[in-house]
Design an enzyme around this catalytic site. Structure first.
Site, PDB file in Angstrom:
ATOM      1  N   TYR A 154      -4.282  12.310   3.482  1.00 44.68           N
ATOM      2  CA  TYR A 154      -3.624  11.598   2.385  1.00 44.68           C
ATOM      3  C   TYR A 154      -4.376  11.839   1.074  1.00 44.68           C
ATOM      4  O   TYR A 154      -3.785  12.309   0.089  1.00 44.68           O
ATOM      5  CB  TYR A 154      -3.598  10.107   2.713  1.00 44.68           C
ATOM      6  CG  TYR A 154      -2.884   9.242   1.700  1.00 44.68           C
ATOM      7  CD1 TYR A 154      -1.500   9.293   1.554  1.00 44.68           C
ATOM      8  CD2 TYR A 154      -3.599   8.347   0.902  1.00 44.68           C
ATOM      9  CE1 TYR A 154      -0.846   8.483   0.630  1.00 44.68           C
ATOM     10  CE2 TYR A 154      -2.951   7.532  -0.018  1.00 44.68           C
ATOM     11  CZ  TYR A 154      -1.575   7.600  -0.155  1.00 44.68           C
ATOM     12  OH  TYR A 154      -0.931   6.798  -1.072  1.00 44.68           O
ATOM     13  N   ASP A 155      -5.690  11.572   1.079  1.00 44.87           N
ATOM     14  CA  ASP A 155      -6.482  11.664  -0.158  1.00 44.87           C
ATOM     15  C   ASP A 155      -6.453  13.086  -0.721  1.00 44.87           C
ATOM     16  O   ASP A 155      -6.201  13.305  -1.908  1.00 44.87           O
ATOM     17  CB  ASP A 155      -7.957  11.302   0.099  1.00 44.87           C
ATOM     18  CG  ASP A 155      -8.141   9.927   0.709  1.00 44.87           C
ATOM     19  OD1 ASP A 155      -7.131   9.261   0.980  1.00 44.87           O
ATOM     20  OD2 ASP A 155      -9.295   9.516   0.919  1.00 44.87           O
ATOM     21  N   GLY A 157      -4.386  15.511   0.139  1.00 45.22           N
ATOM     22  CA  GLY A 157      -3.008  15.904  -0.157  1.00 45.22           C
ATOM     23  C   GLY A 157      -2.613  15.448  -1.555  1.00 45.22           C
ATOM     24  O   GLY A 157      -2.011  16.198  -2.340  1.00 45.22           O
ATOM     25  N   VAL A 196      -3.225  -4.827   4.535  1.00 48.60           N
ATOM     26  CA  VAL A 196      -3.805  -6.164   4.685  1.00 48.60           C
ATOM     27  C   VAL A 196      -2.816  -7.281   4.324  1.00 48.60           C
ATOM     28  O   VAL A 196      -2.719  -8.283   5.039  1.00 48.60           O
ATOM     29  CB  VAL A 196      -5.143  -6.249   3.904  1.00 48.60           C
ATOM     30  CG1 VAL A 196      -4.961  -6.069   2.424  1.00 48.60           C
ATOM     31  CG2 VAL A 196      -5.835  -7.546   4.176  1.00 48.60           C
ATOM     32  N   SER A 198       0.515  -7.318   4.395  1.00 46.49           N
ATOM     33  CA  SER A 198       1.573  -7.489   5.389  1.00 46.49           C
ATOM     34  C   SER A 198       1.015  -8.029   6.703  1.00 46.49           C
ATOM     35  O   SER A 198       1.632  -8.893   7.340  1.00 46.49           O
ATOM     36  CB  SER A 198       2.351  -6.191   5.615  1.00 46.49           C
ATOM     37  OG  SER A 198       1.577  -5.084   5.352  1.00 46.49           O
ATOM     38  N   ASN A 199      -0.164  -7.550   7.104  1.00 46.47           N
ATOM     39  CA  ASN A 199      -0.775  -8.097   8.331  1.00 46.47           C
ATOM     40  C   ASN A 199      -0.999  -9.599   8.210  1.00 46.47           C
ATOM     41  O   ASN A 199      -0.610 -10.372   9.083  1.00 46.47           O
ATOM     42  CB  ASN A 199      -2.156  -7.456   8.572  1.00 46.47           C
ATOM     43  CG  ASN A 199      -2.054  -6.154   9.315  1.00 46.47           C
ATOM     44  OD1 ASN A 199      -0.970  -5.749   9.747  1.00 46.47           O
ATOM     45  ND2 ASN A 199      -3.172  -5.469   9.463  1.00 46.47           N
ATOM     46  N   GLY A 214     -14.477  -5.770   9.160  1.00 48.70           N
ATOM     47  CA  GLY A 214     -15.776  -5.933   8.498  1.00 48.70           C
ATOM     48  C   GLY A 214     -16.066  -7.414   8.326  1.00 48.70           C
ATOM     49  O   GLY A 214     -15.513  -8.265   9.048  1.00 48.70           O
ATOM     50  N   ARG A 286     -12.816  -1.265  -4.625  1.00 47.28           N
ATOM     51  CA  ARG A 286     -11.963  -0.400  -5.441  1.00 47.28           C
ATOM     52  C   ARG A 286     -11.339  -1.273  -6.521  1.00 47.28           C
ATOM     53  O   ARG A 286     -10.776  -2.321  -6.235  1.00 47.28           O
ATOM     54  CB  ARG A 286     -10.899   0.199  -4.520  1.00 47.28           C
ATOM     55  CG  ARG A 286     -10.088   1.248  -5.107  1.00 47.28           C
ATOM     56  CD  ARG A 286     -10.415   2.704  -4.876  1.00 47.28           C
ATOM     57  NE  ARG A 286     -10.592   3.396  -3.643  1.00 47.28           N
ATOM     58  CZ  ARG A 286      -9.765   3.445  -2.620  1.00 47.28           C
ATOM     59  NH1 ARG A 286      -8.689   2.719  -2.594  1.00 47.28           N
ATOM     60  NH2 ARG A 286     -10.014   4.208  -1.604  1.00 47.28           N
TER      61      ARG A 286
END
Ligand SMILES: NC(=O)c1ccc[n+]([C@@H]2O[C@H](COP(=O)([O-])OP(=O)(O)OC[C@H]3O[C@@H](n4cnc5c(N)ncnc54)[C@H](O)[C@@H]3O)[C@@H](O)[C@H]2O)c1
Length: 331
Positions: A154-155, A157, A196, A198-199, A214, A286
């Protein structure tokens, strides 16, 4: 009109790739409401038709089932390139396909833009910064990305797509825009995308324990979808000299622990927190530096994150989870 900041309103033919997805469907909503001719292109890898169902009866909306790794010829004025699985569980499902979608998808939309002299906007990502050593991240930061880790499909790409956009601009004078989107949330996120918000929303509404990876002190900044869409439209409508990359996101940080507690409160739930090990390559912090977006687009998030979360939890409360399937196994 909102989002029309830099140009006078004129009906345009606009392609949105990935237009049935979470962000894409909100973008289609806004562009259809503005009266544009909108063509949504999607292969429904991570989305459901229900996201755009109410647009199907609109005369200025068209839906094409198509995979962006294959060329498509259309005569248009603008292209928003959003097609790409965005959640780790989705993009890691078939990492080679994810890379193809970013790279071949970029080549195909850039070719289309070059042919018809259209403007083209790339939905890039804060993931291009990887696990950042600079905080918050300005656009000038070049990132700290593993080219071989599980997130690399992903990153890297998305980084390659930014390169292609920049080269088509330099060599072929294609009118490009690159938006680096930070975590966004809101109604129509895929309920099983493993992200996160949606979970937590699903777990809290079901009265289940909320899973924290974590120790929960890692932070993220979360932008509500309406603000993000406004930023994308402003970037597209900005003068052609504003090519980006431009960060779009909410600089207000919150820890996973704070987020979990807010969602438990909003859901009116008695759920508890359970802790699991952090996945590989998960960035610890981030946060967008949005100085450039403020200066060039006059943009900054307006929706209070708690209000955005309240709208999101209400949406999750009212959906039928049986309508949402995991990515199709045929890719
Ligand atoms: N949501 C975020 O927080 C976020 C953050 C950064 C960047 N982005 C970027 O924004 C874009 C949209 O993300 P989203 O959150 O709406 O994800 P999403 O998974 O809901 O939407 C992506 C859409 O693209 C479609 N798609 C995937 N592969 C395709 C292909 N090969 N051909 C045609 N369609 C394809 C999917 O079916 C889906 O409808 C993505 O490019 C993503 O990388 C999103």
């Amino acid at each position: 009109m909102a989002g029309e900041g830099f140009s006078t309103m004129k009906i345009r033919r606009i392609v949105v790739t990935g237009g049935a997805g979470f962000l894409g469907s909100h973008l289609c909503d806004r562009l259809v409401e503005q009266g544009h001719d909108v063509i949504c292109i999607d292969n429904f890898f991570t989305s459901q038709k229900i996201n755009v169902a109410r647009l199907l009866s609109r005369p200025n909306f068209e839906l094409i089932r198509h995979d962006v790794t294959h060329p498509l010829w259309l005569e248009v004025d603008e292209i928003y390139n959003l097609a790409c699985p965005a959640a780790p569980g989705h993009y890691q499902y078939n990492p080679i396909k994810t890379m193809k979608t970013s790279v071949m998808g970029a080549i195909n939309v850039l070719g289309m833009a070059k042919r018809c002299n259209a403007k083209v906007l790339q939905a890039s990502t804060s993931e291009v910064y990887g696990d950042p050593t600079v905080h918050p991240q300005p656009e000038t930061y070049r990132g700290n990305v593993s080219p071989i880790g599980p997130r690399a499909c992903y990153d890297e790409g998305k980084r390659a797509a930014e390169t292609l956009f920049s080269d088509y601009h330099r060599k072929n004078h294609v009118k490009i825009r690159i938006a680096r989107i930070f975590n966004t949330f809101g109604p129509r996120m895929h309920p099983f995308d493993g992200r996160v918000v949606s979970n937590f929303a699903r777990q809290a509404l079901a009265g289940e324990d909320l899973t924290i990876f974590g120790d929960g002190r890692q932070t993220r900044s979360f932008c509500y979808v309406d603000d993000l869409i406004e930023g994308l439209i402003r970037l597209m409508n900005a003068p052609d000299t504003v090519t980006g990359p431009v960060n779009l996101g909410n600089p207000k940080e919150s820890s996973m622990l704070e987020l979990a507690q807010t969602i438990i409160d909003l859901a009116g739930s008695k759920s508890k927190l359970v802790f699991r090990p952090l996945p590989a390559d998960d960035p610890t912090q981030r946060q967008p530096d949005i100085t450039l977006a403020k200066a060039t687009l006059g943009w900054e998030p307006k929706v209070d994150p708690r209000e955005g979360l309240a709208r999101t939890v209400e949406w999750f409360r009212n959906i039928d989870l049986r309508h949402y399937r995991p990515p199709t196994p045929n890719f």
